[in-house]
Design an enzyme around this catalytic site. Structure first.
Site, PDB file in Angstrom:
ATOM      1  CB  THR A 109      -0.957  -0.016   1.210  1.00 56.93           C
ATOM      2  OG1 THR A 109      -1.731  -1.226   1.161  1.00 56.93           O
ATOM      3  CG2 THR A 109      -1.888   1.170   1.209  1.00 56.93           C
ATOM      4  CB  CYS A 110       4.143   2.055   1.536  1.00 61.20           C
ATOM      5  SG  CYS A 110       3.747   1.666   3.239  1.00 61.20           S
ATOM      6  CB  SER A 111       5.006   0.664  -3.348  1.00 61.85           C
ATOM      7  OG  SER A 111       6.145   0.489  -2.542  1.00 61.85           O
TER       8      SER A 111
END
Length: 163
Positions: A49-51
């Site tokens: 989700t961060c990327s």
């Protein structure tokens, strides 16, 4: 979670890389003094989700956020500065003007009450996902998501709306 509007950010020494790749310490108090800053924190570089959602939401909105009077947009993660810098470059941090700051020992993250671990997926002593607006060292807005896999209240578009 420990973040609250009106709370003063604690002093912390974070790490970033110089243009020649050397690690350098950054005083959070010095960086925040007399300035309006957006800080978005995430569980870790190269994570799902961060990327795919969180970081890209700030590459899309960083310019518009600065147009609203913000002096700097900072990505904070519990990674070493080398991994964080490489990941940021791969996702366009330089082009978007996003500063990458590492909290490798989880000191600031822990002091803010934002640390968590998910050993089943290999995440130990990481940061909850959040975004804050900080004016001269005081938090004026908090957008914190309940789950590390969710990027809603902490997204760049939500911060832009809050400004």
């Amino acid at each position: 979670m420990g973040l609250e509007v009106g709370m003063k950010m604690p002093e912390a020494t974070l790490l970033t890389l110089t243009d020649d790749g050397a690690p350098v310490e950054v005083s959070l108090h010095e960086k925040l003094a007399g300035r309006k800053v957006v800080i978005f924190a995430l569980p870790g570089a190269h994570t799902g989700t961060c990327s795919t959602a969180h970081f890209p939401s700030f590459t899309r909105t960083a310019s518009a956020i600065r147009d609203k009077g913000v002096d700097e947009v900072i990505c904070l993660a519990v990674n070493d500065p080398f991994v964080l810098s490489a990941w940021g470059h791969a996702l366009g941090s330089a082009d978007a003007g996003i500063t990458m700051l590492a909290d490798p020992e989880t000191k600031l993250t822990g002091e803010l009450g934002m640390a968590f671990s998910a050993p089943q997926v290999g995440l130990i002593a990481r940061s909850h996902r959040y975004a804050i607006i900080v004016d001269d060292g005081a938090i004026t807005h908090v957008g914190a998501d309940d789950s590390p896999g969710t990027c809603d209240l902490s997204a760049g578009e939500r911060i832009l709306e809050a400004l």
